[in-house]
Design a protein around this motif. Structure first.
Motif, mmCIF file in Angstrom:
data_model
loop_
_atom_site.group_PDB
_atom_site.id
_atom_site.type_symbol
_atom_site.label_atom_id
_atom_site.label_comp_id
_atom_site.label_asym_id
_atom_site.label_seq_id
_atom_site.Cartn_x
_atom_site.Cartn_y
_atom_site.Cartn_z
ATOM 1 N N SER A 84 0.810 -1.220 0.000
ATOM 2 C CA SER A 84 0.000 0.000 0.000
ATOM 3 C C SER A 84 0.845 1.273 0.000
ATOM 4 O O SER A 84 0.301 2.368 -0.134
ATOM 5 C CB SER A 84 -0.931 0.013 1.215
ATOM 6 N N ASP A 85 2.164 1.138 0.147
ATOM 7 C CA ASP A 85 3.036 2.319 0.114
ATOM 8 C C ASP A 85 3.343 2.783 -1.305
ATOM 9 O O ASP A 85 3.942 3.850 -1.495
ATOM 10 C CB ASP A 85 4.360 2.031 0.838
ATOM 11 N N ALA A 86 2.966 1.988 -2.284
ATOM 12 C CA ALA A 86 3.224 2.362 -3.676
ATOM 13 C C ALA A 86 2.485 3.656 -3.995
ATOM 14 O O ALA A 86 1.254 3.737 -3.887
ATOM 15 C CB ALA A 86 2.769 1.244 -4.609
ATOM 16 N N ALA A 87 3.259 4.668 -4.358
ATOM 17 C CA ALA A 87 2.716 5.999 -4.577
ATOM 18 C C ALA A 87 3.843 6.893 -5.058
ATOM 19 O O ALA A 87 4.990 6.455 -5.209
ATOM 20 C CB ALA A 87 2.132 6.568 -3.290
ATOM 21 N N GLU A 88 3.513 8.164 -5.266
ATOM 22 C CA GLU A 88 4.553 9.146 -5.575
ATOM 23 C C GLU A 88 4.777 10.000 -4.338
ATOM 24 O O GLU A 88 3.832 10.418 -3.672
ATOM 25 C CB GLU A 88 4.146 10.021 -6.754
ATOM 26 N N TYR A 89 6.043 10.246 -4.060
ATOM 27 C CA TYR A 89 6.418 10.969 -2.852
ATOM 28 C C TYR A 89 7.145 12.257 -3.237
ATOM 29 O O TYR A 89 8.041 12.247 -4.081
ATOM 30 C CB TYR A 89 7.324 10.106 -1.960
ATOM 31 N N PHE A 90 6.722 13.332 -2.594
ATOM 32 C CA PHE A 90 7.290 14.640 -2.890
ATOM 33 C C PHE A 90 7.905 15.242 -1.641
ATOM 34 O O PHE A 90 7.261 15.319 -0.592
ATOM 35 C CB PHE A 90 6.213 15.589 -3.414
ATOM 36 N N CYS A 91 9.125 15.691 -1.787
ATOM 37 C CA CYS A 91 9.782 16.487 -0.765
ATOM 38 C C CYS A 91 9.480 17.952 -1.068
ATOM 39 O O CYS A 91 9.379 18.339 -2.253
ATOM 40 C CB CYS A 91 11.287 16.221 -0.817
ATOM 41 N N ALA A 92 9.329 18.771 -0.040
ATOM 42 C CA ALA A 92 9.010 20.186 -0.263
ATOM 43 C C ALA A 92 9.664 21.039 0.810
ATOM 44 O O ALA A 92 9.968 20.554 1.911
ATOM 45 C CB ALA A 92 7.503 20.401 -0.275
ATOM 46 N N VAL A 93 9.856 22.295 0.495
ATOM 47 C CA VAL A 93 10.550 23.211 1.406
ATOM 48 C C VAL A 93 9.834 24.554 1.459
ATOM 49 O O VAL A 93 9.205 24.980 0.479
ATOM 50 C CB VAL A 93 12.014 23.418 0.947
ATOM 51 N N ILE A 94 9.891 25.145 2.617
ATOM 52 C CA ILE A 94 9.505 26.549 2.777
ATOM 53 C C ILE A 94 10.655 27.224 3.494
ATOM 54 O O ILE A 94 11.182 26.678 4.458
ATOM 55 C CB ILE A 94 8.241 26.703 3.629
#
Lengths: 114, 114
Positions: A84-94
């Protein structure tokens, strides 16, 4: 301007194996860092975030990330992958200075195989 | 369910046409952010509104415009559409002027220009 670089657009792991998704940031001031997950045909869901304080951050679904200033990194890990972890993962910054909107990395697609 | 509602979910239209995407933020959130997600550009910040006023502008084309209404819902207007405008358009909301607490994303509107 702040930015994040995600190494590896695709990562494949076996079910039960360690998940490691890499993210390096560039920021002239202390950043706030985030990991988001996007399941197929879904919006973005916050997994975890680092603002201040403890550098090891625990998130949902067993994920965690460690802020390492010396390495300008914020890698995402999970000890044991699940299908169920199959997905797209995004890192982001502020940037804490401007603190207005998220700047995203290019994403890493995680595939989990049997 | 993030509490952010985007309509419609899917939109197919011809080149040269104009469309309006709608976003209702989470109850109590004053900021609305629009992002475009495409295969070649990734997740790009377009524009932010806070309590009815434009707060920040990103990589938004002149053919695109947005507004936030007194009830805090927002609309993104895309005109003179081109094939390259085909993308997933996300709306996010946050309680205040920035995304460093938590921003909640809608499920997106998938725009296909033919």
């Amino acid at each position: 301007a702040q930015s994040v670089t995600q190494l590896g657009s695709h990562v494949s792991v076996s079910e039960g194996a360690l998940v490691l998704l890499r993210c390096n940031y560039s920021s002239s001031v202390p950043p706030y860092l985030f990991w988001y997950v996007q399941y197929p045909n879904q919006g973005l869901q916050l997994l975890l975030k680092y603002t201040t304080g403890a550098t090891l951050v625990k998130g949902i679904n067993g994920f965690e990330a460690e802020f390492k200033k010396s390495e300008t990194s914020f890698h995402l890990t999970k000890p044991s992958a699940h299908m169920s972890d199959a997905a797209e993962y995004f890192c982001a910054v502020i940037n804490t200075g401007t603190a207005s909107k998220l700047t995203f990395g290019t994403g890493t697609r995680l595939q989990v195989t049997l | 369910d993030s509490g952010v509602t985007q309509t419609p979910k899917h939109l197919i239209t011809a080149t040269g046409q104009r469309v309006t995407l709608r976003c209702s933020p989470r109850s109590g959130d004053l900021s609305v952010y629009w992002y475009q997600q495409s295969l070649d550009q990734g997740l790009q910040f377009l524009i932010q509104y806070y309590n009815g006023e434009e707060r920040a502008k990103g990589n938004i084309l002149e053919r695109f415009s947005a507004q936030q209404f007194p009830d805090l819902h927002s609309e993104l207007n895309l005109s003179s559409l081109e094939l390259g405008d085909s993308a997933l358009y996300f709306c996010a909301s946050s309680p205040n002027t920035n995304m460093n607490t938590e921003a909640f994303f809608g499920q997106g509107t998938r725009l296909t220009v033919v």
